[in-house]
Design a protein around this motif. Structure first.
Motif, PDB file in Angstrom:
ATOM      1  N   ILE A 289      -8.975 -41.261   3.091  1.00 52.26           N
ATOM      2  CA  ILE A 289      -8.032 -40.294   2.505  1.00 52.26           C
ATOM      3  C   ILE A 289      -6.627 -40.890   2.486  1.00 52.26           C
ATOM      4  O   ILE A 289      -5.924 -40.854   1.481  1.00 52.26           O
ATOM      5  CB  ILE A 289      -8.027 -38.977   3.313  1.00 52.26           C
ATOM      6  CG1 ILE A 289      -9.356 -38.259   3.143  1.00 52.26           C
ATOM      7  CG2 ILE A 289      -6.878 -38.072   2.871  1.00 52.26           C
ATOM      8  CD1 ILE A 289      -9.491 -37.021   4.019  1.00 52.26           C
ATOM      9  N   PHE A 290      -6.269 -41.474   3.602  1.00 54.69           N
ATOM     10  CA  PHE A 290      -4.925 -42.024   3.694  1.00 54.69           C
ATOM     11  C   PHE A 290      -4.693 -43.122   2.661  1.00 54.69           C
ATOM     12  O   PHE A 290      -3.662 -43.170   1.980  1.00 54.69           O
ATOM     13  CB  PHE A 290      -4.678 -42.555   5.100  1.00 54.69           C
ATOM     14  CG  PHE A 290      -3.357 -43.245   5.228  1.00 54.69           C
ATOM     15  CD1 PHE A 290      -2.198 -42.489   5.269  1.00 54.69           C
ATOM     16  CD2 PHE A 290      -3.272 -44.622   5.263  1.00 54.69           C
ATOM     17  CE1 PHE A 290      -0.973 -43.112   5.360  1.00 54.69           C
ATOM     18  CE2 PHE A 290      -2.053 -45.244   5.348  1.00 54.69           C
ATOM     19  CZ  PHE A 290      -0.897 -44.491   5.406  1.00 54.69           C
ATOM     20  N   LEU A 291      -5.676 -44.009   2.523  1.00 53.36           N
ATOM     21  CA  LEU A 291      -5.520 -45.119   1.573  1.00 53.36           C
ATOM     22  C   LEU A 291      -5.431 -44.597   0.148  1.00 53.36           C
ATOM     23  O   LEU A 291      -4.665 -45.095  -0.674  1.00 53.36           O
ATOM     24  CB  LEU A 291      -6.687 -46.097   1.721  1.00 53.36           C
ATOM     25  CG  LEU A 291      -6.685 -46.881   3.033  1.00 53.36           C
ATOM     26  CD1 LEU A 291      -7.855 -47.843   3.072  1.00 53.36           C
ATOM     27  CD2 LEU A 291      -5.371 -47.632   3.205  1.00 53.36           C
ATOM     28  N   LYS A 292      -6.231 -43.589  -0.129  1.00 52.95           N
ATOM     29  CA  LYS A 292      -6.229 -42.992  -1.461  1.00 52.95           C
ATOM     30  C   LYS A 292      -4.845 -42.408  -1.757  1.00 52.95           C
ATOM     31  O   LYS A 292      -4.237 -42.682  -2.793  1.00 52.95           O
ATOM     32  CB  LYS A 292      -7.297 -41.875  -1.478  1.00 52.95           C
ATOM     33  CG  LYS A 292      -7.428 -41.157  -2.778  1.00 52.95           C
ATOM     34  CD  LYS A 292      -8.588 -41.715  -3.568  1.00 52.95           C
ATOM     35  CE  LYS A 292      -8.642 -41.027  -4.924  1.00 52.95           C
ATOM     36  NZ  LYS A 292      -9.352 -41.819  -5.907  1.00 52.95           N
ATOM     37  N   VAL A 293      -4.366 -41.620  -0.820  1.00 58.45           N
ATOM     38  CA  VAL A 293      -3.082 -40.960  -1.006  1.00 58.45           C
ATOM     39  C   VAL A 293      -1.949 -41.986  -1.153  1.00 58.45           C
ATOM     40  O   VAL A 293      -1.046 -41.826  -1.960  1.00 58.45           O
ATOM     41  CB  VAL A 293      -2.794 -40.011   0.181  1.00 58.45           C
ATOM     42  CG1 VAL A 293      -1.368 -39.493   0.129  1.00 58.45           C
ATOM     43  CG2 VAL A 293      -3.767 -38.846   0.145  1.00 58.45           C
ATOM     44  N   SER A 294      -2.029 -43.037  -0.368  1.00 60.03           N
ATOM     45  CA  SER A 294      -0.922 -43.993  -0.394  1.00 60.03           C
ATOM     46  C   SER A 294      -1.087 -45.048  -1.468  1.00 60.03           C
ATOM     47  O   SER A 294      -0.256 -45.932  -1.605  1.00 60.03           O
ATOM     48  CB  SER A 294      -0.808 -44.653   0.979  1.00 60.03           C
ATOM     49  OG  SER A 294      -1.978 -45.406   1.214  1.00 60.03           O
ATOM     50  N   LYS A 295      -2.151 -44.968  -2.237  1.00 60.51           N
ATOM     51  CA  LYS A 295      -2.412 -45.936  -3.318  1.00 60.51           C
ATOM     52  C   LYS A 295      -2.159 -47.365  -2.837  1.00 60.51           C
ATOM     53  O   LYS A 295      -1.416 -48.117  -3.445  1.00 60.51           O
ATOM     54  CB  LYS A 295      -1.513 -45.636  -4.521  1.00 60.51           C
ATOM     55  CG  LYS A 295      -1.669 -44.223  -5.040  1.00 60.51           C
ATOM     56  CD  LYS A 295      -0.963 -44.101  -6.377  1.00 60.51           C
ATOM     57  CE  LYS A 295      -0.944 -42.675  -6.877  1.00 60.51           C
ATOM     58  NZ  LYS A 295       0.254 -41.925  -6.459  1.00 60.51           N
ATOM     59  N   TRP A 296      -2.796 -47.684  -1.756  1.00 66.57           N
ATOM     60  CA  TRP A 296      -2.469 -48.948  -1.105  1.00 66.57           C
ATOM     61  C   TRP A 296      -2.731 -50.172  -1.969  1.00 66.57           C
ATOM     62  O   TRP A 296      -2.094 -51.195  -1.838  1.00 66.57           O
ATOM     63  CB  TRP A 296      -3.220 -49.059   0.205  1.00 66.57           C
ATOM     64  CG  TRP A 296      -4.692 -49.250   0.021  1.00 66.57           C
ATOM     65  CD1 TRP A 296      -5.563 -48.349  -0.467  1.00 66.57           C
ATOM     66  CD2 TRP A 296      -5.426 -50.427   0.280  1.00 66.57           C
ATOM     67  NE1 TRP A 296      -6.812 -48.863  -0.517  1.00 66.57           N
ATOM     68  CE2 TRP A 296      -6.768 -50.152  -0.058  1.00 66.57           C
ATOM     69  CE3 TRP A 296      -5.109 -51.699   0.782  1.00 66.57           C
ATOM     70  CZ2 TRP A 296      -7.768 -51.107   0.075  1.00 66.57           C
ATOM     71  CZ3 TRP A 296      -6.106 -52.636   0.925  1.00 66.57           C
ATOM     72  CH2 TRP A 296      -7.422 -52.338   0.567  1.00 66.57           C
ATOM     73  N   LYS A 297      -3.690 -50.045  -2.893  1.00 69.08           N
ATOM     74  CA  LYS A 297      -4.060 -51.242  -3.653  1.00 69.08           C
ATOM     75  C   LYS A 297      -2.875 -51.789  -4.436  1.00 69.08           C
ATOM     76  O   LYS A 297      -2.670 -52.988  -4.522  1.00 69.08           O
ATOM     77  CB  LYS A 297      -5.215 -50.920  -4.602  1.00 69.08           C
ATOM     78  CG  LYS A 297      -6.541 -51.005  -3.883  1.00 69.08           C
ATOM     79  CD  LYS A 297      -7.710 -51.023  -4.825  1.00 69.08           C
ATOM     80  CE  LYS A 297      -8.983 -51.167  -4.027  1.00 69.08           C
ATOM     81  NZ  LYS A 297     -10.116 -50.574  -4.699  1.00 69.08           N
TER      82      LYS A 297
END
Lengths: 301, 423
Positions: A289-297
């Motif tokens: 969830i966190f990675l999705k929200v933060s658009k880490w890519k």
């Protein structure tokens, strides 16, 4: 040109294995194998001394989900993670900013910041428990001397004895031990921001707040994401603070899923393994969830 | 005098099993047969819990066992005993690891035996103990070594409990003698409170040993974990009434604050520091009190609702023999030697624990301080730990029963009863 022999070619093709092999083996043995064992255990009936008595189907999971305290424990785990990580990040942003300035004694202050990190978490928990002891705790003695507390040994003096006052203390201690790492990670992030962009902002007449919001934060994002991620996993799996300070008591009212798992281990190992699997899944979900929200890519890679 | 003692015996700590992994594999093989055929010496692996204060202390388990083993080896040249002493905190997990790895000891001394029975790991008592030794054991204690009628656990040591009270604080508060009933207890607590004692009654219902403290109180009202017919009765009317009384006591500020979060150790230390007026304890708490600087304390039977308890909570630790290595004969020799030797007295002297044999009680009967405990031992009451549900129930009690002091007793006890009777 001389043709290379097939053997040489094969050796050359396999050469990278010599470099990646040990890492792969290490991950397989240290990470993958235990995870597989854990998942396997969660479907077995296991005696309390660890002897496997046979397959148990989904019974361990059914039993776990039917525990009256299970929903509360899971909800508390999420609140615990969000609260500790959010407060840690906010404070660390401020501290990192401070330590990035030049001021007399900065070196000393930076060193002091390491202290909670260097001390064992267990020791920190024990020390806080002592300081909060209702009869002799330093904090309570101070409170009494300031007239904030009527008597030592009373219910009000016993802040770890009730969930409503114990939880904030547990969170505070968790924040305290998470600050150094987070602050240093952000400090490292700050030092990678080139001075020229600030000069440019200044030339354009941007306000300080505007500069921080539009330049510092976006450029700090990679460091922020890494720091948050590591904190989420650490805090979620944190055991010693709560165990030492409250045992998850009264009842299960200060227990997170890690504590619950440990308590279950005393009564039903299979159910405890099921809790571990759920725990493992939770961490993965939270991180996803966190990675999705933060658009880490877009940012990190 | 015997009526006056209430005891509860809980030896130290919970315990289960311990084994340690070193050594021994080479001598193993098919066990006894092979060893005996060779006519050589047999090595017994003994794993024991440490009743002392750790490996370097004067009273360390290592030293105690070395004394026993040296004597035994001198008398039995063909048998060697390897001892591994493990502290109470680790013994359960270490033994579990040994069992999982198939490296069983021959002899294990710890707090519980029952978990191994189901897995078929133990010798029966009559296979490893001579009739003489068997008949010397206290019947009530030996009875609890049985699972489905067959005995597997051999009583090792026991303990008992009584009410300890701080004589100085009692004098200061104007309480002339220790309470015998709940009403007297409450009255005494109120006087202590008025005299400025922060915790008139020390009530540790936290994770460490809530099951012991609760049981003592249940017995005072004719309750317990099971009823006379052996059915779980945790939420019986007597038990609910007991916690209603405790709740009342707590609400009036007469107990340790938030009892459901307090460990026995903490409360005993508070008692030693003169912050607590009364607390339930046993012979094993005397050194803690004295170390904390409190010597002017009295010991009395535990008050019940209408009068002092006429039973004692018996807690015993066990010794048992594993069958995997097949050293039946050698183990038998060791056990018979142990129970006939002065070891029991040495344990009592060193660790303030009580014996489990008639001859052991006889030997100690001269000690005035221990006499009340010894008198009460034969009439002891025990935890229902032979019930396979007990470990689960125990875990639940330790974690949640303290909530009955702040919440609704019937609801909290009912939830525990549900765990006991589920599935």
């Amino acid at each position: 040109m001389q043709q290379t022999s097939p053997l040489t070619r094969a050796a050359r093709a396999l050469a990278p294995l010599a470099w990646t092999g040990p890492a792969v083996v290490l991950i397989a043995v240290v990470v993958v194998w235990p995870v597989v064992e854990m998942i396997k255990s969660s479907f077995q009936k296991i005696s309390r001394f660890g002897v496997v008595q046979g397959p148990n189907g989904m019974a361990n999971y059914t039993k776990l989900f039917e525990e009256p305290d299970f929903p509360g424990v899971m909800a508390r785990s999420v609140i615990w993670v969000v609260a500790v990580v959010a407060v840690t990040i906010l404070l660390s942003l401020g501290l990192a900013q401070l330590f990035n300035q030049r001021f007399p004694g900065r070196r000393l202050a930076r060193w002091a910041m390491i202290a909670p990190w260097a001390a064992s978490v267990l020791m920190t928990g024990i020390i806080f428990k002592w300081m909060l002891d209702p009869e002799v705790g330093l904090l309570n003695v101070v409170r009494r001397d300031l007239g904030l507390l009527d008597a030592l040994g009373s219910t009000e003096a016993d802040q770890l004895g009730q969930a409503s006052t114990a939880m904030p203390w547990l969170i505070a201690v968790a924040v305290f031990v998470s600050l150094p790492f987070t602050t240093y990670a952000l400090l490292a992030g700050l030092s990678t921001i080139p001075a020229e962009v600030y000069e440019a902002a200044k030339t354009d007449g941007a306000s300080r707040l505007r500069t921080y919001w539009s330049i510092t934060l976006p450029l700090l994002r990679p460091a922020l994401i890494v720091a948050t991620l590591i904190n989420v996993m650490n805090v979620f799996n944190n055991f010693p603070i709560i165990w030492v300070m409250t045992h998850g008591q009264p009842g299960y009212s200060t227990a997170t899923s890690t504590i619950f798992m440990f308590i279950l281990k005393g009564s039903d190992i299979g159910e405890s393994a099921a809790m571990s699997v759920v725990n493992f899944g939770m961490v993965i979900v939270l991180v996803a969830i966190f990675l999705k929200v933060s658009k880490w890519k877009n940012e990190v890679s | 005098m015997s009526k006056r003692i209430a005891g509860v015996v809980t030896l130290g700590v919970a315990a289960a099993l311990a084994l340690s992994a070193c050594g021994g594999e080479s001598g193993g093989g098919d066990g006894g047969g092979a060893d005996k055929a060779a006519g050589g010496s047999v090595t017994l692996k003994l794993v024991a819990a440490d009743y002392g204060d750790g490996p370097t202390a004067d009273n360390s388990g290592d030293k105690f066992w070395k004394g026993v083993v040296d004597e035994f080896q001198a008398a039995n040249p063909g048998i060697k005993v390897d001892v591994q002493v493990i502290n109470w905190n680790d013994i359960d997990t270490q033994v579990a690891t040994m069992v999982q790895n198939g490296q069983m000891p021959d002899i294990l001394q710890t707090g519980d035996y029952s978990g191994f029975v189901k897995d078929g790991l133990l010798y029966k008592v009559d296979e490893v103990l001579s009739p003489n030794t068997r008949s010397d054991l206290l019947e009530k204690f030996a009875e609890f070594g049985k699972v489905d009628g067959a005995a597997y656990g051999i009583p090792f040591v026991s303990s008992a409990r009584a009410l300890f009270y701080n004589k100085d604080l009692f004098t200061k508060a104007g309480v002339s003698e220790p309470p015998k009933t709940w009403d007297e207890l409450k009255a005494a607590a109120e006087k202590l409170k008025k005299a400025g004692v922060t915790q008139p009654f020390g009530l540790p219902l936290g994770q460490e040993e809530a099951q012991g403290e609760s049981f003592l109180w249940f017995m005072g009202n004719g309750g317990g974990y099971k009823d006379a017919s052996g059915q779980w009765a945790i939420d019986s009317a007597q038990n609910v009434e007991t916690f209603a009384f405790l709740k009342d006591l707590h609400a009036a500020g007469l107990t340790t604050p938030n009892p459901g979060t307090k460990d026995r150790k903490t409360v005993w230390e508070d008692f030693a520091a003169g912050k607590v007026g009364m607390v339930n304890g046993g012979p094993m708490s005397m050194p803690i009190f004295e170390k904390g600087g409190l010597t002017n304390y009295g010991v009395a039977p535990i008050p019940g609702k209408g009068g002092p308890l006429d039973t004692t909570l018996g807690v015993e630790d066990w010794i048992m023999a594993f069958n995997k290595n097949g050293h039946q004969e050698e183990i038998k020799k060791f056990f018979d030697f142990f129970y006939a030797s002065s070891a029991a007295q040495k344990i009592s002297d060193t660790y303030k624990l009580l014996p489990v044999t008639k001859s052991g009680i006889e030997k100690l009967s001269g000690d005035e301080k221990l006499k009340p405990f010894l008198d009460a031992l034969p009439n002891a009451t025990f935890y229902p730990f032979t019930d396979p549900k007990w470990s689960e129930v125990n875990t639940q009690i330790k974690q949640t029963i303290g909530g009955a002091v702040t919440g609704d007793p019937a609801k909290v006890l009912g939830a525990i009863q549900k765990v006991a009777t589920a599935g």
